[in-house]
Scaffold this motif. Structure first.
Motif, PDB file in Angstrom:
ATOM      1  N   ALA B 187      -2.012 -31.841  -3.710  1.00 61.36           N
ATOM      2  CA  ALA B 187      -0.574 -31.555  -3.745  1.00 61.36           C
ATOM      3  C   ALA B 187      -0.070 -30.953  -5.059  1.00 61.36           C
ATOM      4  N   SER B 188      -0.403 -31.581  -6.191  1.00 67.77           N
ATOM      5  CA  SER B 188       0.202 -31.105  -7.439  1.00 67.77           C
ATOM      6  C   SER B 188      -0.263 -29.678  -7.757  1.00 67.77           C
ATOM      7  N   LEU B 189      -1.533 -29.408  -7.434  1.00 68.29           N
ATOM      8  CA  LEU B 189      -2.070 -28.073  -7.662  1.00 68.29           C
ATOM      9  C   LEU B 189      -1.404 -27.066  -6.729  1.00 68.29           C
ATOM     10  N   GLU B 190      -1.210 -27.495  -5.512  1.00 65.12           N
ATOM     11  CA  GLU B 190      -0.624 -26.595  -4.534  1.00 65.12           C
ATOM     12  C   GLU B 190       0.824 -26.271  -4.917  1.00 65.12           C
ATOM     13  N   VAL B 191       1.519 -27.260  -5.445  1.00 64.21           N
ATOM     14  CA  VAL B 191       2.889 -27.021  -5.900  1.00 64.21           C
ATOM     15  C   VAL B 191       2.891 -25.931  -6.963  1.00 64.21           C
ATOM     16  N   GLU B 192       1.955 -26.046  -7.868  1.00 67.98           N
ATOM     17  CA  GLU B 192       1.883 -25.074  -8.950  1.00 67.98           C
ATOM     18  C   GLU B 192       1.581 -23.673  -8.396  1.00 67.98           C
ATOM     19  N   ILE B 211       6.105 -30.581   3.329  1.00 75.92           N
ATOM     20  CA  ILE B 211       6.129 -30.194   4.751  1.00 75.92           C
ATOM     21  C   ILE B 211       4.725 -29.863   5.229  1.00 75.92           C
ATOM     22  N   ALA B 212       4.004 -29.097   4.408  1.00 76.61           N
ATOM     23  CA  ALA B 212       2.646 -28.719   4.788  1.00 76.61           C
ATOM     24  C   ALA B 212       1.809 -29.965   5.043  1.00 76.61           C
ATOM     25  N   ARG B 230      -1.012 -20.178   2.110  1.00 77.71           N
ATOM     26  CA  ARG B 230      -0.433 -18.846   2.265  1.00 77.71           C
ATOM     27  C   ARG B 230       0.929 -18.907   2.949  1.00 77.71           C
ATOM     28  N   LEU B 231       1.007 -19.710   4.005  1.00 76.75           N
ATOM     29  CA  LEU B 231       2.289 -19.825   4.703  1.00 76.75           C
ATOM     30  C   LEU B 231       3.375 -20.364   3.783  1.00 76.75           C
ATOM     31  N   LEU B 232       2.997 -21.294   2.941  1.00 75.91           N
ATOM     32  CA  LEU B 232       3.980 -21.867   2.018  1.00 75.91           C
ATOM     33  C   LEU B 232       4.489 -20.802   1.061  1.00 75.91           C
ATOM     34  N   ALA B 266       9.071 -30.691  16.734  1.00 82.02           N
ATOM     35  CA  ALA B 266       8.667 -31.725  15.775  1.00 82.02           C
ATOM     36  C   ALA B 266       8.531 -31.144  14.371  1.00 82.02           C
ATOM     37  N   ILE B 267       7.961 -29.953  14.277  1.00 82.76           N
ATOM     38  CA  ILE B 267       7.803 -29.344  12.950  1.00 82.76           C
ATOM     39  C   ILE B 267       9.175 -29.007  12.367  1.00 82.76           C
ATOM     40  N   ASP B 268      10.059 -28.543  13.227  1.00 85.00           N
ATOM     41  CA  ASP B 268      11.431 -28.306  12.764  1.00 85.00           C
ATOM     42  C   ASP B 268      12.050 -29.569  12.192  1.00 85.00           C
ATOM     43  N   GLU B 269      11.776 -30.684  12.844  1.00 90.27           N
ATOM     44  CA  GLU B 269      12.314 -31.945  12.345  1.00 90.27           C
ATOM     45  C   GLU B 269      11.736 -32.284  10.978  1.00 90.27           C
ATOM     46  N   MET B 270      10.483 -31.963  10.800  1.00 88.42           N
ATOM     47  CA  MET B 270       9.873 -32.218   9.490  1.00 88.42           C
ATOM     48  C   MET B 270      10.561 -31.363   8.435  1.00 88.42           C
ATOM     49  N   VAL B 271      10.737 -30.093   8.780  1.00 86.91           N
ATOM     50  CA  VAL B 271      11.375 -29.180   7.839  1.00 86.91           C
ATOM     51  C   VAL B 271      12.773 -29.680   7.491  1.00 86.91           C
ATOM     52  N   SER B 272      13.542 -30.040   8.527  1.00 83.95           N
ATOM     53  CA  SER B 272      14.923 -30.402   8.237  1.00 83.95           C
ATOM     54  C   SER B 272      15.016 -31.785   7.607  1.00 83.95           C
ATOM     55  N   ALA B 273      13.933 -32.551   7.672  1.00 80.60           N
ATOM     56  CA  ALA B 273      13.957 -33.820   6.943  1.00 80.60           C
ATOM     57  C   ALA B 273      13.795 -33.563   5.455  1.00 80.60           C
ATOM     58  N   VAL B 274      13.042 -32.528   5.138  1.00 73.50           N
ATOM     59  CA  VAL B 274      12.750 -32.280   3.725  1.00 73.50           C
ATOM     60  C   VAL B 274      13.813 -31.392   3.078  1.00 73.50           C
ATOM     61  N   PHE B 275      14.183 -30.327   3.774  1.00 76.15           N
ATOM     62  CA  PHE B 275      15.187 -29.412   3.192  1.00 76.15           C
ATOM     63  C   PHE B 275      16.588 -29.737   3.689  1.00 76.15           C
TER      64      PHE B 275
END
Ligand SMILES: Nc1ncnc2c1ncn2[C@@H]1O[C@H](COP(=O)(O)OP(=O)(O)O)[C@@H](O)[C@H]1O
Ligand SMILES: [Mg+2]
Lengths: 776, 275
Positions: B187-192, B211-212, B230-232, B266-275
């Protein structure tokens, strides 16, 4: 209606001799306070409730007056129906709780608002919760929100808001909240020094320390008023979870502002006076966290204690300690003060259910760990590359591991460490050799260590025993030979839905040849379906046409510029140029490979088996004019150690009299264990180079084997094997013959992936027809 | 990036040299292993889900080694000529044009066959003699047998989870390689990575990575692969453009991952939970 008349009718429904005098008076008094225009309605309801439970009947009548302020009389029957449902499912207490809950979602729906039911949201929320938790949590409908750490229970229906979107958000909040509570170790399953704290509490209040297996219950019981401690604990956990959510899922919390506003206004209505008692203070604090608004004015010490649990480092032991602090700060609550019902998203604490779930999981982890470790200890049963030689007999030629296996546990010093950090367990020692632990075992041992503080040595002993015993068992079974020749064997995993994971190398699969028979079957079939076969052949021939341009052809409709340039280049360079310079519209590029997998279980004996064989003959005749590559295999199984696949025709073989004879020789054998054969042929098909790869399964119903391969287990394994096939780029399709369509079929095969035939006589012609539609 | 002989009329090897240091954050031991493989002339097999940094890693490795990198994206129409080369005509004269593989062998470059399982088996046989200790490439049309210099390296990638066509590499092929698994970075590397590549702040990147993470454990719920790095980055780029995060994620993550409507929801719900 005259009073007497009414009483007469009442005693008619409810024979007065069934009640004592006091009850009779009470009943009359209760009914007396209603408007007489409601008499009919009330009598009807009593008639419905009375035979179920007297106590419930009284409770309902007591609540009815309040209820009538909220709903129209016309909705009362529906309200009662719902209470009876809850009573029958969960008992009197739950029914009472349902009636008393002032926020009761049920009333809102009665007022004609847009409600949502569990079934409408489960499909969307299940992957959502699993994504959040990275665990295979289950969702179920219950009377209120709760979790036992394996399943999250959501209310069967939500209708708090007039707007379905808001109601959905509340569902989402409840599901999310329960996940956070699990994640935050609500039930104190993580190792910590709970007994010491319980003893402290007991000492403080001079209660006898409760000896309870469940720490949380033990903790509550050490208080003079366990219910009070429990209430405070739940609210503190909720505060902790809410502040985690604020940080972790800000989007959700922002969406929920309207929902929290609603709860806040309800709360203000309930409690307008200050100062707050502890419970009210906590409730307002919780809402303030959710809303990101100012905290309620509670005493400084109280605020400090609550504030502390908002920190991300807090453990459940800390929350217990905070509970203790709050209780001591306020010198023990008034025991008879009634608590308001918890907020709907908080859910109900169920320590006993969570304990049971924990034990079940522990047992599951144990089996899984032992099996996985055992299969690691077995020598790889799969043969290396190269065609298996004929005449091999089971595993008997493979060197068996004997008592020479001594599985070392983790080195002693290592075991110490593993208590500290589960991550330490990375390998096991087998004699002198360190084995790398596959990821699944590592995960399991992490889970087990978290639960028990280490891997019990009995687990490892069992694994060793199983590794030894399993081999012997398999070998014994493999020895029994039939006249068919075994041509190779393989091991396959089996899906266990209860653990959401595979039983590794669980099924032992043997391939056998079928010896062709010379009987009249083939000739008779060809004769019986002569007309249809001719027609099918014509239809199949038409399917050959498929339009596609192919390059580098000797002649064609257009010049292949690329090839031309290359050829010119070659020619100039003194090379013989290629004469394949055209692009052509191709007609017979049907790049399809199909494997027909035929159920040879004993249930196919008779008509079904015969029809299956006829179908195969007709199909092959038609396929011959189509030119698609195809193979035919039969399958049958007897326990996991004896899954047999019967070789009728492979992809290379052409359709000859020999093959016709083999089809004729197909006969019922044992049971239907579908997973392993599907996995096997998924692998086989995967190696075939074709654009479309089809796995067509012909069966007569439910998968079932002699052992525990039955019911849900068998269905789920089959379903999973089909999903695996699909994700391997293979199109599985099942043709199933049964008297009537079964509920499980759509689930097992996937809605669009099967055809159901209820008339055996139709099968022989339906099969080629299905094949035709599938591939054109 | 992808080169086929027909596209690039240029045979200049210098153009494949990576001058600027590519942005690459090392995940674990991949660099050490890659360098060791190079040193011993053993080809490299990169396994991992799509968008996990395989291509970027090769660019980084090539830069580190100072060798040109020639990338071929494999597909099922790829012919041996596309790899090895062919005769072409110009101004009445014919001339031989090296394919990317030949070019790499001649100049001691790194030849990277991306998604090698997508190529037909008869095409990939040419790599066999290159991949073992012969290190040879036969150019049949010219009767030429090239032996690769020590600088040459062969690398291939494939995605074990992506089981569409010929899902598996043959044993005879894979056993010639040193295999490296590149999974999604922690995670921390991916954030960077996301914040660097998309130019978004760390908070946004962290939310995207969160989300990922939620989408990556849904294999048994019917989602074979979760959102890739890549998607991120794509989502980050859209967010940077000023598109609201939820919309950006819907376009780049939700819709990209699956067509299943329940999973989408379901993925939309994940997205809207985070953003
Ligand atoms: N370790 C990494 N360091 C820097 N960028 C990375 C890393 N991993 C992935 N990326 C980013 O993710 C994108 C996709 O990676 P890529 O190498 O194209 O994936 P693959 O070749 O595996 O499909 C890259 O363009 C890069 O921006
Ligand atoms: Mg790539």
């Amino acid at each position: 209606m005259a009073k007497h008349h009414f009483e007469d009718r009442l005693w008619h429904i409810m024979p007065p001799e069934h009640l004592n005098e006091w009850e009779r008076e009470e009943l009359i008094a209760l009914i007396a306070c209603f408007d007489r225009s409601l008499d009919d309605l009330i009598l009807q309801q009593i008639a419905a409730i009375w035979p179920i439970s007297t106590a419930l009947c009284f409770s309902i009548l007591e609540e009815l007056e309040k209820t009538l302020q909220r709903i129209a009389p016309a909705d009362v029957p529906e309200w009662v129906r719902r209470i009876l449902q809850i009573f029958e499912a969960e008992g009197l207490r739950a029914a009472r709780a349902f009636m008393e809950d002032a926020d009761n979602i049920y009333f809102q729906r009665m007022r004609g608002q847009e409600s949502l039911v569990f079934e409408e949201v489960a499909g969307r929320l299940l992957p959502y919760v699993r994504g959040l938790s990275s665990r295979n949590l289950q969702l179920e409908a219950g009377s209120s929100a709760a979790t036992d750490t394996t399943t999250v229970f959501l209310p069967g229906e939500i209708s708090v808001f007039a707007d379905a979107k808001q109601n959905f958000l509340l569902y989402k909040l409840i599901a999310t909240f329960q996940w956070v509570l699990i994640d935050k170790d609500l039930y104190c399953h993580k190792k910590a020094d709970y007994p010491a704290l319980c003893a402290d509490v007991a000492r403080h209040y001079s209660t006898t320390p409760a000896s309870e297996e469940i720490y949380l219950t033990c903790f509550f019981n050490s208080f003079p008023h366990p219910e009070y401690a429990r209430e405070v604990y739940c609210l503190l956990q909720a505060v902790r979870s809410a502040s985690f959510l604020k940080e972790h899922l800000p989007g959700l919390m922002a969406d929920l502002q309207g929902v929290f506003d609603y709860f806040a206004s309800m709360e203000c209505e309930r409690q307008s006076s200050q100062p707050y008692d502890v419970v009210s203070g906590l409730r307002f604090w919780l809402l303030a966290v959710c809303l990101g608004s100012g905290k309620p004015e509670v005493s400084r010490e109280t605020a400090e204690v609550i504030k502390a649990v908002e920190s991300p480092q807090v453990t459940s032991l800390d929350v217990m300690k905070a509970t203790f602090r709050l209780c001591t700060l306020h010198g023990g609550a008034t025991p008879d003060s009634e608590f308001p019902a918890p907020f709907v998203f908080q859910g109900i604490l169920q320590p006993a259910a969570a304990h049971r779930a924990r034990l079940a999981r522990r047992e599951e982890n144990r089996t899984q760990f032992v099996e996985a470790l055992a299969s690691l200890l077995l020598p790889a049963p799969e043969k290396s590359q190269g065609p298996p030689s004929e005449g091999e007999e089971g595993l008997s030629q493979q060197p068996l591991p004997d008592s020479g296996i001594t599985l070392m546990q983790f080195e002693p010093d290592r075991e110490e460490q593993s208590k500290e950090s589960a991550d330490e367990i990375r390998y096991i020692r087998l004699d002198d050799q360190d084995l790398d632990m596959p990821e699944d075992i590592q995960q399991l041992s992490r889970d087990i260590t978290e639960d028990l503080g280490g891997i019990p040595s009995t687990y490892i002993d069992s694994a060793r025993k199983m590794a030894g015993g399993g081999m012997a068992g398999r070998n014994g079974e493999a020895m029994e030979q039939s006249e068919e020749v075994s041509v190779g064997e393989k091991m396959y995993d089996e899906w266990d839905f209860r653990r959401q994971g595979f039983r590794k190398n669980w099924c032992y699969l043997i391939e056998k040849k079928i010896t062709a028979t010379k009987g009249s079957f083939v000739a008779a079939t060809l004769e019986k379906y002569r007309g249809q076969i001719v027609q099918l052949k014509r239809q199949f021939e038409m399917m050959r046409t498929q339009h596609r341009f192919i390059k580098r052809q000797r002649d064609g409709d257009d010049v292949d510029i690329e090839a031309l340039i290359e050829a010119l280049g070659d020619a100039r360079a003194g090379q013989a140029p290629s004469d394949r310079l055209f692009i052509r519209l191709l007609r017979d590029e049907r790049d399809i490979a199909t494997l027909f997998l035929v159920d040879m279980s004993s249930s196919t004996e008779g008509w079904v088996g015969n029809a299956l064989k006829e179908s195969l003959i007709i199909l092959c005749e038609a396929m011959d004019s189509l030119g698609d590559r195809y193979a035919i295999y039969g399958f049958s199984g007897m326990r996991r150690t004896r899954n047999i696949i019967f070789h009728v025709k492979d992809f290379e073989e052409t359709y000859t009299d020999e093959i016709r004879g083999r089809i004729a020789a197909i006969a019922p054998v044992d049971y239907t264990r579908m997973g392993a054969p599907i996995r096997h042929f998924t692998k086989i098909l995967g190696q075939i180079d074709a654009k479309v790869r089809l796995l067509l399964i012909l069966t007569d119903g439910k998968p079932e084997d002699y052992d525990d391969y039955k019911g849900e287990y068998a269905i789920e394994d089959t379903r999973h094997a089909l999903i695996e096939a699909k994700s391997a780029g293979i199109h599985p399709f099942c043709i199933t013959i049964d008297r009537q369509a079964q509920d499980y079929m759509a689930h097992m095969f996937g809605e669009i992936n099967y055809a159901f035939i209820n008339d055996v006589r139709k099968l022989p012609l339906r099969v080629p027809e299905i094949y035709r539609t599938l591939t054109s | 990036m992808a080169t086929t002989a027909m596209e690039s009329k240029s045979q200049k090897i210098e153009e494949h040299l990576i001058v600027e240091k590519p942005f690459y954050l090392v995940q674990k031991n991949e660099l050490t292993i890659g360098l060791a493989a190079y040193k011993h002339g053993i080809p490299l097999l990169l396994k991992g889900p799509t968008g996990s940094g395989k291509t970027r890693f090769m660019q980084f490795l090539a830069w580190k080694l100072g060798r040109p990198l020639i990338t071929v994206s494999c597909h099922d129409d790829l012919s041996t000529s596309d790899l090895v080369g062919r005769y072409l005509i110009r101004g009445g004269d014919t001339f031989w044009m090296d394919g990317p593989m030949t070019l790499a062998v001649r100049h001691g470059a790194i030849c990277y066959l991306d998604e090698v399982v997508e190529a037909r088996k008869d095409t990939t046989v040419v790599i066999h003699p290159l991949a073992d200790d012969r290190r040879e490439l036969a150019i049949e049309k010219r009767g030429e047998l090239l032996t690769a210099s020590p600088e040459f390296m062969l690398a291939v990638s494939y995605n074990p989870g992506y089981q569409s066509v010929l899902k598996d590499l043959k044993q005879s092929t894979r056993q010639r390689f040193i295999a490296l698994e590149l999974n999604y970075p922690e995670a921390s590397l991916e954030v960077e990575i996301v914040s660097h590549e998309a130019g978004v702040d760390e908070n946004i990147a962290r939310s995207l990575v969160r989300i990922a993470g939620m989408t990556r454990g849904l294999k048994d719920s019917g989602l074979p692969e979760g959102a890739s790095t890549r998607l991120l980055i794509h989502s980050g780029l859209l967010i940077k453009e000023g598109i609201p995060p939820r919309e950006a994620c819907r376009a780049t993550i939700t819709e990209a991952l699956t067509d299943d409507s329940e999973l989408n929801a379901a993925i939309d719900e994940m997205v809207s939970a985070v953003f």
